[in-house]
Design a protein around this motif. Structure first.
Motif, PDB file in Angstrom:
ATOM      1  N   MET A  94       0.846  -1.197   0.000  1.00 36.78           N
ATOM      2  CA  MET A  94       0.000   0.000   0.000  1.00 36.78           C
ATOM      3  C   MET A  94       0.880   1.245   0.000  1.00 36.78           C
ATOM      4  N   THR A  95       0.514   2.261  -0.795  1.00 35.22           N
ATOM      5  CA  THR A  95       1.277   3.495  -0.865  1.00 35.22           C
ATOM      6  C   THR A  95       1.071   4.322   0.397  1.00 35.22           C
ATOM      7  N   ALA A  96       2.179   4.816   0.964  1.00 31.63           N
ATOM      8  CA  ALA A  96       2.072   5.658   2.146  1.00 31.63           C
ATOM      9  C   ALA A  96       1.325   6.935   1.793  1.00 31.63           C
ATOM     10  N   LYS A  97       0.519   7.425   2.741  1.00 39.23           N
ATOM     11  CA  LYS A  97      -0.307   8.597   2.471  1.00 39.23           C
ATOM     12  C   LYS A  97       0.534   9.794   2.058  1.00 39.23           C
ATOM     13  N   GLN A  98       1.725   9.937   2.675  1.00 39.47           N
ATOM     14  CA  GLN A  98       2.542  11.092   2.349  1.00 39.47           C
ATOM     15  C   GLN A  98       3.149  11.009   0.952  1.00 39.47           C
ATOM     16  N   ASP A  99       3.092   9.841   0.324  1.00 31.81           N
ATOM     17  CA  ASP A  99       3.614   9.679  -1.027  1.00 31.81           C
ATOM     18  C   ASP A  99       2.549   9.898  -2.089  1.00 31.81           C
ATOM     19  N   LEU A 100       1.320  10.078  -1.700  1.00 37.51           N
ATOM     20  CA  LEU A 100       0.238  10.239  -2.658  1.00 37.51           C
ATOM     21  C   LEU A 100       0.189  11.673  -3.186  1.00 37.51           C
ATOM     22  N   PRO A 101      -0.292  11.864  -4.413  1.00 39.72           N
ATOM     23  CA  PRO A 101      -0.326  13.206  -4.994  1.00 39.72           C
ATOM     24  C   PRO A 101      -1.522  14.024  -4.538  1.00 39.72           C
ATOM     25  N   VAL A 102      -1.446  15.321  -4.769  1.00 36.86           N
ATOM     26  CA  VAL A 102      -2.610  16.196  -4.684  1.00 36.86           C
ATOM     27  C   VAL A 102      -3.319  16.093  -6.032  1.00 36.86           C
ATOM     28  N   LEU A 103      -4.578  15.684  -6.008  1.00 40.17           N
ATOM     29  CA  LEU A 103      -5.363  15.492  -7.226  1.00 40.17           C
ATOM     30  C   LEU A 103      -6.216  16.729  -7.484  1.00 40.17           C
ATOM     31  N   VAL A 104      -6.228  17.196  -8.749  1.00 41.82           N
ATOM     32  CA  VAL A 104      -6.994  18.387  -9.103  1.00 41.82           C
ATOM     33  C   VAL A 104      -7.946  18.057 -10.242  1.00 41.82           C
ATOM     34  N   GLY A 105      -9.232  18.384 -10.058  1.00 46.19           N
ATOM     35  CA  GLY A 105     -10.217  18.205 -11.113  1.00 46.19           C
ATOM     36  C   GLY A 105     -10.338  19.470 -11.948  1.00 46.19           C
ATOM     37  N   LEU A 106     -10.210  19.340 -13.263  1.00 42.34           N
ATOM     38  CA  LEU A 106     -10.218  20.491 -14.172  1.00 42.34           C
ATOM     39  C   LEU A 106     -11.312  20.371 -15.213  1.00 42.34           C
ATOM     40  N   ASP A 107     -11.812  21.537 -15.661  1.00 49.54           N
ATOM     41  CA  ASP A 107     -12.787  21.551 -16.763  1.00 49.54           C
ATOM     42  C   ASP A 107     -12.515  22.653 -17.773  1.00 49.54           C
ATOM     43  N   GLY A 108     -11.396  23.351 -17.624  1.00 53.39           N
ATOM     44  CA  GLY A 108     -11.056  24.415 -18.552  1.00 53.39           C
ATOM     45  C   GLY A 108     -11.564  25.778 -18.155  1.00 53.39           C
ATOM     46  N   SER A 109     -12.334  25.887 -17.087  1.00 54.02           N
ATOM     47  CA  SER A 109     -12.887  27.168 -16.653  1.00 54.02           C
ATOM     48  C   SER A 109     -11.889  27.923 -15.783  1.00 54.02           C
ATOM     49  N   GLU A 110     -12.145  29.208 -15.589  1.00 54.63           N
ATOM     50  CA  GLU A 110     -11.296  30.018 -14.719  1.00 54.63           C
ATOM     51  C   GLU A 110     -11.300  29.517 -13.277  1.00 54.63           C
ATOM     52  N   PRO A 111     -12.470  29.125 -12.716  1.00 56.25           N
ATOM     53  CA  PRO A 111     -12.445  28.600 -11.351  1.00 56.25           C
ATOM     54  C   PRO A 111     -11.576  27.355 -11.207  1.00 56.25           C
ATOM     55  N   SER A 112     -11.583  26.477 -12.216  1.00 50.97           N
ATOM     56  CA  SER A 112     -10.763  25.275 -12.106  1.00 50.97           C
ATOM     57  C   SER A 112      -9.283  25.608 -12.228  1.00 50.97           C
ATOM     58  N   LEU A 113      -8.949  26.623 -13.011  1.00 55.89           N
ATOM     59  CA  LEU A 113      -7.559  27.056 -13.096  1.00 55.89           C
ATOM     60  C   LEU A 113      -7.100  27.643 -11.767  1.00 55.89           C
ATOM     61  N   ALA A 114      -7.963  28.442 -11.136  1.00 54.07           N
ATOM     62  CA  ALA A 114      -7.638  28.980  -9.816  1.00 54.07           C
ATOM     63  C   ALA A 114      -7.430  27.857  -8.809  1.00 54.07           C
ATOM     64  N   ALA A 115      -8.245  26.804  -8.905  1.00 54.42           N
ATOM     65  CA  ALA A 115      -8.095  25.657  -8.011  1.00 54.42           C
ATOM     66  C   ALA A 115      -6.755  24.966  -8.233  1.00 54.42           C
ATOM     67  N   ALA A 116      -6.335  24.849  -9.496  1.00 53.06           N
ATOM     68  CA  ALA A 116      -5.068  24.189  -9.800  1.00 53.06           C
ATOM     69  C   ALA A 116      -3.889  24.978  -9.235  1.00 53.06           C
ATOM     70  N   VAL A 117      -3.925  26.296  -9.373  1.00 49.56           N
ATOM     71  CA  VAL A 117      -2.833  27.124  -8.860  1.00 49.56           C
ATOM     72  C   VAL A 117      -2.785  27.048  -7.338  1.00 49.56           C
ATOM     73  N   TRP A 118      -3.960  27.081  -6.691  1.00 45.48           N
ATOM     74  CA  TRP A 118      -3.995  26.908  -5.228  1.00 45.48           C
ATOM     75  C   TRP A 118      -3.413  25.553  -4.846  1.00 45.48           C
ATOM     76  N   ALA A 119      -3.772  24.518  -5.598  1.00 47.38           N
ATOM     77  CA  ALA A 119      -3.296  23.163  -5.308  1.00 47.38           C
ATOM     78  C   ALA A 119      -1.790  23.049  -5.461  1.00 47.38           C
ATOM     79  N   ALA A 120      -1.206  23.821  -6.379  1.00 45.82           N
ATOM     80  CA  ALA A 120       0.244  23.781  -6.551  1.00 45.82           C
ATOM     81  C   ALA A 120       0.948  24.240  -5.272  1.00 45.82           C
ATOM     82  N   THR A 121       0.433  25.312  -4.679  1.00 41.73           N
ATOM     83  CA  THR A 121       1.006  25.782  -3.417  1.00 41.73           C
ATOM     84  C   THR A 121       0.824  24.753  -2.317  1.00 41.73           C
TER      85      THR A 121
END
Length: 280
Positions: free
Chosen positions: A1-28
């Motif tokens: 089983m993969t350790a929780k700290q090794d798992l990625p941050v998952l981002v759902g996108l649809d091409g809209s401005e709100p989803s882009l803002a979510a992706a940039v927040w998720a990067a931080t």
């Protein structure tokens, strides 16, 4: 089983401005966690793939510009967005979505889908709104009610405050039981008697996490009113608002499951919804 700290941050996108803002927040957020990012766009029609890949590429470019040290992976999936994201959330440390879709895709990842994944995902879910341009200052605010979901939310909130090197505001919203007599005659005494109990309960709920996170300055707040209104008001200048979902317990009436749905629609800052047993 993969350790929780090794798992990625998952981002759902649809091409809209709100989803882009979510992706940039998720990067931080991924940078704070020293985690990878997985950007996912979901469509029902393979004819959308080119558009989906273009939106992914655009979001990935913004994320790499914001946090060049974070590894970003792009993925196109087919199916219903909510189902695909919930399924993929089992292999993520956090799922991030925007609050509303404005793109031209047949099914936006956002809007009603953001609510669905917040209620069903296998990991904590962050829903990002565009009402403010910066979430880099202010405390982490968490709703407390003594339920299993609230305990999971507390763990997330303390870890988030530690990572951000900021204060934590823990809020218990109290409502007195109706006595059957007029509020003018009985409410003041009932409030103060119940308020003492609520303050003791809040302190008890925080004791374990204060001991394990001594670096976090904690402010306790017992509020009287509607849970959604009080939490949203308290988080108006917060970096993050954390709430549990599907809780139960002696203080269940203080923060019922519908509160998560309410703050998702009204909070100014990013909201994280945590279910019982979920970890950061």
């Amino acid at each position: 089983m993969t350790a929780k700290q090794d798992l990625p941050v998952l981002v759902g996108l649809d091409g809209s401005e709100p989803s882009l803002a979510a992706a940039v927040w998720a990067a931080t957020e991924a940078d704070l966690r020293h985690a990878r990012m997985r950007l996912m766009a979901v469509g029902n029609d393979s004819a959308q793939d080119e558009e989906l890949r273009a939106s992914l590429s655009n979001a990935a470019e913004h994320c790499r510009e914001k946090c060049p040290q974070v590894e970003v992976v792009e993925a196109v999936e087919h199916g219903r967005p909510s189902e695909a994201l919930v399924r993929s959330s089992a292999e993520a440390c956090l799922l991030v979505v925007g609050s509303r879709g404005r793109g031209n895709l047949a099914e936006a990842v956002l809007g009603s889908v953001s609510t669905a994944v917040a209620m069903l995902a296998r990991c904590p879910v962050a829903v990002i709104r565009e009402r403010r341009t910066s979430f880099s200052v202010g405390p982490v605010v968490v709703g407390v009610d003594g339920s299993p979901a609230s305990r999971s939310a507390l763990r997330f909130a303390f870890d988030a405050a530690t990572a951000r090197q900021t204060d934590l505001v823990a809020i218990l919203v109290w409502q007195p039981a109706h006595s059957g007599r007029s509020g003018r005659e009985t409410l003041p005494g009932a409030v103060w008697f119940g308020l003492d109990d609520a303050q003791r309960e809040l302190a008890a709920q925080l004791e374990e996490w204060r001991a394990s996170h001594p670096e976090v300055l904690v402010r306790e707040s017992v509020r009287f009113g509607h849970p959604v209104e009080e939490l949203v008001s308290s988080a108006s200048h917060a970096q993050l608002l954390v709430v549990g979902h599907k809780g139960a317990g002696g203080f269940e009436r203080l923060l019922p499951g519908s509160v998560a749905h309410g703050v998702l629609h009204h909070a100014e800052c990013p909201v994280v919804v945590v279910r019982p047993g979920q970890t950061t």
